[in-house]
Write a protein that holds these residues in place. Structure first.
Motif, PDB file in Angstrom:
ATOM      1  N   ARG A  62      54.264  17.078  18.335  1.00 39.59           N
ATOM      2  CA  ARG A  62      53.578  18.004  19.255  1.00 39.59           C
ATOM      3  C   ARG A  62      52.101  18.138  18.868  1.00 39.59           C
ATOM      4  O   ARG A  62      51.223  18.223  19.731  1.00 39.59           O
ATOM      5  CB  ARG A  62      54.268  19.371  19.246  1.00 39.59           C
TER       6      ARG A  62
ATOM      7  N   LYS B 198      50.260  15.874  17.147  1.00 42.73           N
ATOM      8  CA  LYS B 198      49.535  14.609  17.238  1.00 42.73           C
ATOM      9  C   LYS B 198      49.551  14.004  18.636  1.00 42.73           C
ATOM     10  O   LYS B 198      48.676  13.207  18.971  1.00 42.73           O
ATOM     11  CB  LYS B 198      50.143  13.595  16.259  1.00 42.73           C
TER      12      LYS B 198
ATOM     13  N   PRO C 270      49.952  15.780  21.847  1.00 44.70           N
ATOM     14  CA  PRO C 270      50.112  16.868  22.820  1.00 44.70           C
ATOM     15  C   PRO C 270      50.016  16.367  24.258  1.00 44.70           C
ATOM     16  O   PRO C 270      50.468  17.053  25.167  1.00 44.70           O
ATOM     17  CB  PRO C 270      48.969  17.822  22.484  1.00 44.70           C
ATOM     18  N   HIS C 271      49.442  15.188  24.434  1.00 41.17           N
ATOM     19  CA  HIS C 271      49.370  14.630  25.791  1.00 41.17           C
ATOM     20  C   HIS C 271      50.707  14.051  26.234  1.00 41.17           C
ATOM     21  O   HIS C 271      50.882  13.704  27.385  1.00 41.17           O
ATOM     22  CB  HIS C 271      48.283  13.556  25.866  1.00 41.17           C
TER      23      HIS C 271
ATOM     24  N   THR D  38      47.052  14.936   4.426  1.00 43.45           N
ATOM     25  CA  THR D  38      45.849  14.354   5.043  1.00 43.45           C
ATOM     26  C   THR D  38      46.112  14.060   6.513  1.00 43.45           C
ATOM     27  O   THR D  38      45.307  14.393   7.381  1.00 43.45           O
ATOM     28  CB  THR D  38      45.461  13.040   4.318  1.00 43.45           C
ATOM     29  N   GLU D  39      47.241  13.466   6.781  1.00 45.09           N
ATOM     30  CA  GLU D  39      47.532  13.028   8.143  1.00 45.09           C
ATOM     31  C   GLU D  39      47.962  14.192   9.048  1.00 45.09           C
ATOM     32  O   GLU D  39      47.561  14.260  10.201  1.00 45.09           O
ATOM     33  CB  GLU D  39      48.633  11.958   8.104  1.00 45.09           C
TER      34      GLU D  39
ATOM     35  N   VAL E  18      44.660  26.885  10.858  1.00 46.57           N
ATOM     36  CA  VAL E  18      44.473  25.631  11.593  1.00 46.57           C
ATOM     37  C   VAL E  18      45.325  25.609  12.857  1.00 46.57           C
ATOM     38  O   VAL E  18      44.839  25.325  13.955  1.00 46.57           O
ATOM     39  CB  VAL E  18      44.810  24.428  10.683  1.00 46.57           C
TER      40      VAL E  18
ATOM     41  N   PHE F 151      44.301  25.208  17.031  1.00 47.88           N
ATOM     42  CA  PHE F 151      44.463  24.011  17.859  1.00 47.88           C
ATOM     43  C   PHE F 151      45.884  23.746  18.288  1.00 47.88           C
ATOM     44  O   PHE F 151      46.115  22.890  19.143  1.00 47.88           O
ATOM     45  CB  PHE F 151      43.896  22.782  17.145  1.00 47.88           C
TER      46      PHE F 151
ATOM     47  N   SER G 284      49.844  24.675  19.780  1.00 50.38           N
ATOM     48  CA  SER G 284      50.502  25.560  20.735  1.00 50.38           C
ATOM     49  C   SER G 284      51.898  25.038  21.022  1.00 50.38           C
ATOM     50  O   SER G 284      52.206  23.867  20.773  1.00 50.38           O
ATOM     51  CB  SER G 284      49.698  25.670  22.032  1.00 50.38           C
TER      52      SER G 284
ATOM     53  N   SER H 264      33.100  28.560  14.363  1.00 48.97           N
ATOM     54  CA  SER H 264      32.957  27.287  15.055  1.00 48.97           C
ATOM     55  C   SER H 264      32.283  27.472  16.411  1.00 48.97           C
ATOM     56  O   SER H 264      31.581  26.602  16.886  1.00 48.97           O
ATOM     57  CB  SER H 264      34.322  26.638  15.206  1.00 48.97           C
TER      58      SER H 264
ATOM     59  N   ALA I 269      39.334  10.432   7.355  1.00 49.14           N
ATOM     60  CA  ALA I 269      40.085  11.617   6.918  1.00 49.14           C
ATOM     61  C   ALA I 269      40.288  11.601   5.402  1.00 49.14           C
ATOM     62  O   ALA I 269      40.051  12.606   4.714  1.00 49.14           O
ATOM     63  CB  ALA I 269      41.438  11.669   7.635  1.00 49.14           C
ATOM     64  N   THR I 270      40.697  10.467   4.905  1.00 52.62           N
ATOM     65  CA  THR I 270      40.958  10.338   3.472  1.00 52.62           C
ATOM     66  C   THR I 270      39.677  10.524   2.665  1.00 52.62           C
ATOM     67  O   THR I 270      39.664  11.241   1.653  1.00 52.62           O
ATOM     68  CB  THR I 270      41.561   8.939   3.191  1.00 52.62           C
TER      69      THR I 270
ATOM     70  N   ILE J 277      38.543  14.262   2.667  1.00 53.62           N
ATOM     71  CA  ILE J 277      39.346  15.132   1.801  1.00 53.62           C
ATOM     72  C   ILE J 277      39.010  14.885   0.338  1.00 53.62           C
ATOM     73  O   ILE J 277      38.836  15.820  -0.442  1.00 53.62           O
ATOM     74  CB  ILE J 277      40.841  14.918   2.095  1.00 53.62           C
TER      75      ILE J 277
ATOM     76  N   ARG K 286      37.088  17.530  -2.181  1.00 46.86           N
ATOM     77  CA  ARG K 286      37.759  17.918  -3.422  1.00 46.86           C
ATOM     78  C   ARG K 286      36.835  17.674  -4.614  1.00 46.86           C
ATOM     79  O   ARG K 286      36.661  18.520  -5.476  1.00 46.86           O
ATOM     80  CB  ARG K 286      39.051  17.109  -3.573  1.00 46.86           C
TER      81      ARG K 286
ATOM     82  N   LYS L  57      42.895  14.448  16.605  1.00 47.51           N
ATOM     83  CA  LYS L  57      44.002  14.036  15.745  1.00 47.51           C
ATOM     84  C   LYS L  57      43.969  14.704  14.373  1.00 47.51           C
ATOM     85  O   LYS L  57      44.997  14.797  13.713  1.00 47.51           O
ATOM     86  CB  LYS L  57      43.964  12.511  15.549  1.00 47.51           C
ATOM     87  N   TYR L  58      42.807  15.087  13.924  1.00 44.83           N
ATOM     88  CA  TYR L  58      42.679  15.676  12.587  1.00 44.83           C
ATOM     89  C   TYR L  58      41.945  17.023  12.656  1.00 44.83           C
ATOM     90  O   TYR L  58      40.956  17.231  11.950  1.00 44.83           O
ATOM     91  CB  TYR L  58      41.939  14.719  11.649  1.00 44.83           C
ATOM     92  N   PRO L  59      42.428  17.934  13.477  1.00 47.58           N
ATOM     93  CA  PRO L  59      41.717  19.225  13.616  1.00 47.58           C
ATOM     94  C   PRO L  59      41.751  20.025  12.323  1.00 47.58           C
ATOM     95  O   PRO L  59      40.946  20.934  12.152  1.00 47.58           O
ATOM     96  CB  PRO L  59      42.486  19.930  14.731  1.00 47.58           C
ATOM     97  N   HIS L  60      42.672  19.690  11.424  1.00 53.53           N
ATOM     98  CA  HIS L  60      42.725  20.379  10.136  1.00 53.53           C
ATOM     99  C   HIS L  60      41.622  19.877   9.212  1.00 53.53           C
ATOM    100  O   HIS L  60      41.386  20.455   8.156  1.00 53.53           O
ATOM    101  CB  HIS L  60      44.097  20.199   9.486  1.00 53.53           C
ATOM    102  N   ILE L  61      40.957  18.800   9.588  1.00 49.44           N
ATOM    103  CA  ILE L  61      39.915  18.229   8.730  1.00 49.44           C
ATOM    104  C   ILE L  61      38.521  18.494   9.293  1.00 49.44           C
ATOM    105  O   ILE L  61      37.578  18.706   8.532  1.00 49.44           O
ATOM    106  CB  ILE L  61      40.169  16.718   8.519  1.00 49.44           C
TER     107      ILE L  61
ATOM    108  N   PHE M  10      45.991   8.208  22.006  1.00 43.93           N
ATOM    109  CA  PHE M  10      44.937   9.219  22.097  1.00 43.93           C
ATOM    110  C   PHE M  10      44.922   9.977  23.429  1.00 43.93           C
ATOM    111  O   PHE M  10      44.124  10.902  23.598  1.00 43.93           O
ATOM    112  CB  PHE M  10      43.560   8.573  21.893  1.00 43.93           C
TER     113      PHE M  10
ATOM    114  N   VAL N 198      45.170  18.263  29.736  1.00 41.54           N
ATOM    115  CA  VAL N 198      45.666  18.135  28.363  1.00 41.54           C
ATOM    116  C   VAL N 198      44.683  18.749  27.370  1.00 41.54           C
ATOM    117  O   VAL N 198      45.061  19.555  26.516  1.00 41.54           O
ATOM    118  CB  VAL N 198      45.937  16.648  28.029  1.00 41.54           C
TER     119      VAL N 198
ATOM    120  N   LYS O 180      44.443  22.514  27.164  1.00 36.72           N
ATOM    121  CA  LYS O 180      45.539  23.207  26.491  1.00 36.72           C
ATOM    122  C   LYS O 180      45.489  23.088  24.978  1.00 36.72           C
ATOM    123  O   LYS O 180      45.891  23.989  24.273  1.00 36.72           O
ATOM    124  CB  LYS O 180      46.881  22.658  26.998  1.00 36.72           C
ATOM    125  N   PHE O 181      45.081  21.928  24.491  1.00 34.13           N
ATOM    126  CA  PHE O 181      45.216  21.767  23.043  1.00 34.13           C
ATOM    127  C   PHE O 181      43.934  21.423  22.313  1.00 34.13           C
ATOM    128  O   PHE O 181      43.901  21.473  21.092  1.00 34.13           O
ATOM    129  CB  PHE O 181      46.292  20.724  22.705  1.00 34.13           C
TER     130      PHE O 181
END
Lengths: 464, 464
Positions: free
Chosen positions: A199, A201, A203-204, A413-414, A423, A427, A429, B3, B166-167, B170, B174, B201-205, B415, B423, B426-427
């Motif tokens: 959900r 990764k 959401p579309h 990470t992923e 977080v 983003f 839901s 943000s 992403a890697t 992070i 760190r 794809k990486y909103p946590h990053i 994607f 889409v 919503k997200f």
């Protein structure tokens, strides 16, 4: 149907006690412990959900093109089960999609009554997709070939599995002219993690997910490593303090017995092990597994998921462990306890500790690559033998077994995990996280509402 | 900093005309067209942004473990440029992270003044990360080895590049004790797509992205295939209807000249091609490229990005094409036009049509695998030769060149892209899509606000 309505409806429906799925998991120490399918014998009538078995030609590798250099092996047949379309109406009829776990999808389909029960209320089409490298969904043509080593196992990862589901869903919807159908994801335990991650990764592709017993926080340093074993231990303590204490004491006692002359033979007999023990550790792991699984299925009614079990099985186990009426030794009492888990039907005359002699079950590979869940047993709070988690040990063991390197930080990470509430609030839901607090996996679960549409359902006395 | 504030500030700042980046892209027909770095000679002073060059040991394959079986080749050195940390304060100082494109990162860093200009206002640390398989970030130890064929090129994909970023982020945070630093992503063209996708794809990053000229809708059947060439054509028509008509007529004329006896030799001379043409098609592709690139860089001021160019270069090109004062032939006028693009400084005495004889530039591989952007030239509206997009043709060409299969639906599977406004509303959040409508890539861009925090900036007379 709006996604909000759906969430509310699912929320309501989920309050009925229903079994979602289970988790033949890697419990922390690197053992060959697995879910013992072959020991499984049902004591209830088989369910008879109606579905058609289909196969989809799936990419072996979605994220690179190395597979293309492998000829016929660049794809494999992914199995999926398609429920009845009688009351389902494209182009907008909803699809309830179960993200297959680490096991035969038929077994999960037969044991996930919830989806089958609610689907008719939504006129939803039910789909169960099998996870690659499990059941019949084997790359390289056979289980032997797929599990022959690191090179063929390389593509057994959660991201590839999610991409399988995404690809399958898009193709399925296109073929059924239902491109506008909302998709809701389901899954329990590992599959619950997959449903939640999917959900987030994709959401579309899916408008929501019900993630049951999904320990998405059981990675890195997000939750304390001793959480899992503490929960199991408290499940036992809650039933009987003396049972807890007996178990806590038993490990040293059994170890000492095993060290005696003819000790292993004696333990083999006491515990009705089919083949004479080579070492005490294998026995202790087998006992440890029983307790941990019991925490996951400590239902107040008889159940038949991991094993055929009575109602309140931990209470029943402890009744035996606490029963020293006939002057039973501690070892005999422990045996009587775990026998409730492994042999409640009384069908077995002896036990096979490890029915997967090649150590090639898929979860072990996953636990040696991405699924690095730290587990520890804290002597202050746990009834299990003291145990510290060590990345170095895991690395060594995985290197020896598969010649592969663990990636302990990859999952966070992923998929994230740190600061999850901040977080996800921003983003995410439409995810329901459900947990029973007796379930040791709840320690790594999402237990608090994060937003209006990311909801935690917590059953204080519930299991998995 | 919240943000939202950041988005508003970036929004404000972005109204200044600044150059973000470019796109040596695969334009539709399968040619060896690429961005001609080697032809590039600057006519301005070199910028002097201050940064340190660093290298990070990166996984070759993030999503499977086949790399682990490749020994030393399982990782590679990813180059990144780290701006000054003088005014940047961990643990919460923001990081402005440029997602490298398909080219040498130093060149992008030198040509992306915007980031360097705004970073001080936020006390932000600037990081430019190089895209795998470009510049110095070569797997397998060298460009030759990395580009030796499908087997080594296999890991050149957008998803792997995003996982690299992403890697790297992070690990960088760190190591710099800045785990709480908000990260804002930047990128133009392909890198704009990467920035937008990474935020999704990486909103946590990363908390937000500025995606400039990012044609994330140029896939599958989302926008009409003839959009790109129609925009370029209109860019020319807008300056001069007769220029448009001359160009439209010229393809047949040049083709006929090439078919004449000694025609290729004559064309070679007219167009100052260094090596005698083997066929007219190569010349037409070269001319076509000039027009397409001109649409991307039709700035109202002199610029020096793709090529050193005067202000309003299309107007200048058309001035030459329209100029038949000396009885020039159509071919001579076309030459005079494209010469504005390829040789405004007058430094070249002849042109090398293809400075990549092995056809091994990275974008060509990407265009043969994931980046299947349908392009067509509609004779009713386009000044380019009529051309229908055909997946079968692309598949055949890619199979012949690389022995690889195209995956035309993969990007939208991974994607999204269909129903983007629904889409993303919503997200998604915190993405600025900026486009100039003269830029042909704007046809595949997000041109309308999607929500309060997914914003489209459109410059009607802007280029890339």
């Amino acid at each position: 149907m709006s996604s909000l309505n759906l969430v509310h409806l699912l929320l309501f429906l989920f309050l009925f006690p229903v079994l979602i799925s289970s988790f033949p998991q890697f419990l922390g120490r690197f053992s060959h412990r697995k879910f013992r399918n072959s020991n499984y014998s049902s004591n209830s009538n088989s369910n008879s959900y109606s579905y058609e078995t289909r196969y989809y030609t799936q990419q072996l590798d979605h994220f690179s093109f190395i597979g293309d250099t492998q000829g016929d092996d660049s794809t494999f047949q992914q199995r999926y089960l398609l429920g009845s379309t009688d009351n389902w109406a494209p182009p907008r009829g909803p699809i309830f999609f179960y993200c297959g776990n680490e096991g035969d999808i038929v077994w999960f389909a037969e044991n996930t009554g919830f989806i089958w029960e609610i689907a008719p209320r939504f006129n939803a089409l039910v789909v169960f997709a099998e996870h690659r490298y499990y059941g019949e969904s084997m790359p390289y043509g056979s289980k032997e070939a797929a599990y022959s080593g690191a090179k063929s196992l390389a593509y057994l990862t959660a991201e590839q599995a999610l991409a399988d589901y995404a690809t399958l869903l898009i193709d399925l919807k296109r073929n059924m002219s239902s491109e506008d159908s909302p998709v809701v994801l389901f899954g329990g335990s590992y599959a619950g993690m997959l449903a939640a991650w999917m959900r987030l990764k994709y959401p579309h592709i899916a408008i929501g997910a019900l993630a049951s017993s999904a320990p998405i926080l059981q990675f890195d340093d997000i939750v304390p490593a001793d959480t899992f074993y503490n929960i199991v231990s408290n499940d036992f303590k809650r039933e009987s303090e003396s049972c807890f204490n007996s178990i806590k004491k038993s490990w040293d006692v059994l170890q000492a017995e095993g060290n005696d002359e003819n000790g292993l033979l004696k333990l083999t007999k006491t515990f009705r092990i089919c083949h004479t023990l080579n070492n005490t550790g294998d026995l202790l792991d087998w006992i440890d597994s029983a307790y941990s699984y019991l925490g996951m299925v400590d239902y107040p009614y008889p159940s038949d998921f991991l094993m055929p079990l009575p109602a309140n099985p931990i209470k029943e186990v402890c009744r035996h462990i606490d029963d020293d009426s006939d002057g039973k030794t501690l070892a005999e009492r422990i045996y009587a306890g775990v026998n409730v888990y492994y042999n409640y039907t009384g069908n077995y005359t002896c036990f096979d500790l490890d029915d997967d002699p090649h150590g090639m079950n898929g979860w072990q590979w996953q636990a040696c690559t991405e699924m690095i869940m730290p587990f520890a047993s804290n002597p202050k709070t746990s009834m299990f033998p003291p145990y510290d988690f060590s990345l170095a040990d895991r690395e060594n063991e995985c290197r020896m077994t598969y010649n592969v390197s663990i990636r302990p930080r990859w999952i966070t990470t992923e998929f994230g995990g740190h600061n999850i509430s901040t977080v996800l609030k921003k983003f995410g839901s439409n995810i329901i996280f459900s947990n029973g607090l007796l379930d040791p996996w709840s320690g790594g679960g999402v237990l608090k509402n994060i937003s209006d549409s990311i909801i935690a359902l917590v059953a204080p006395l519930g299991s998995i």
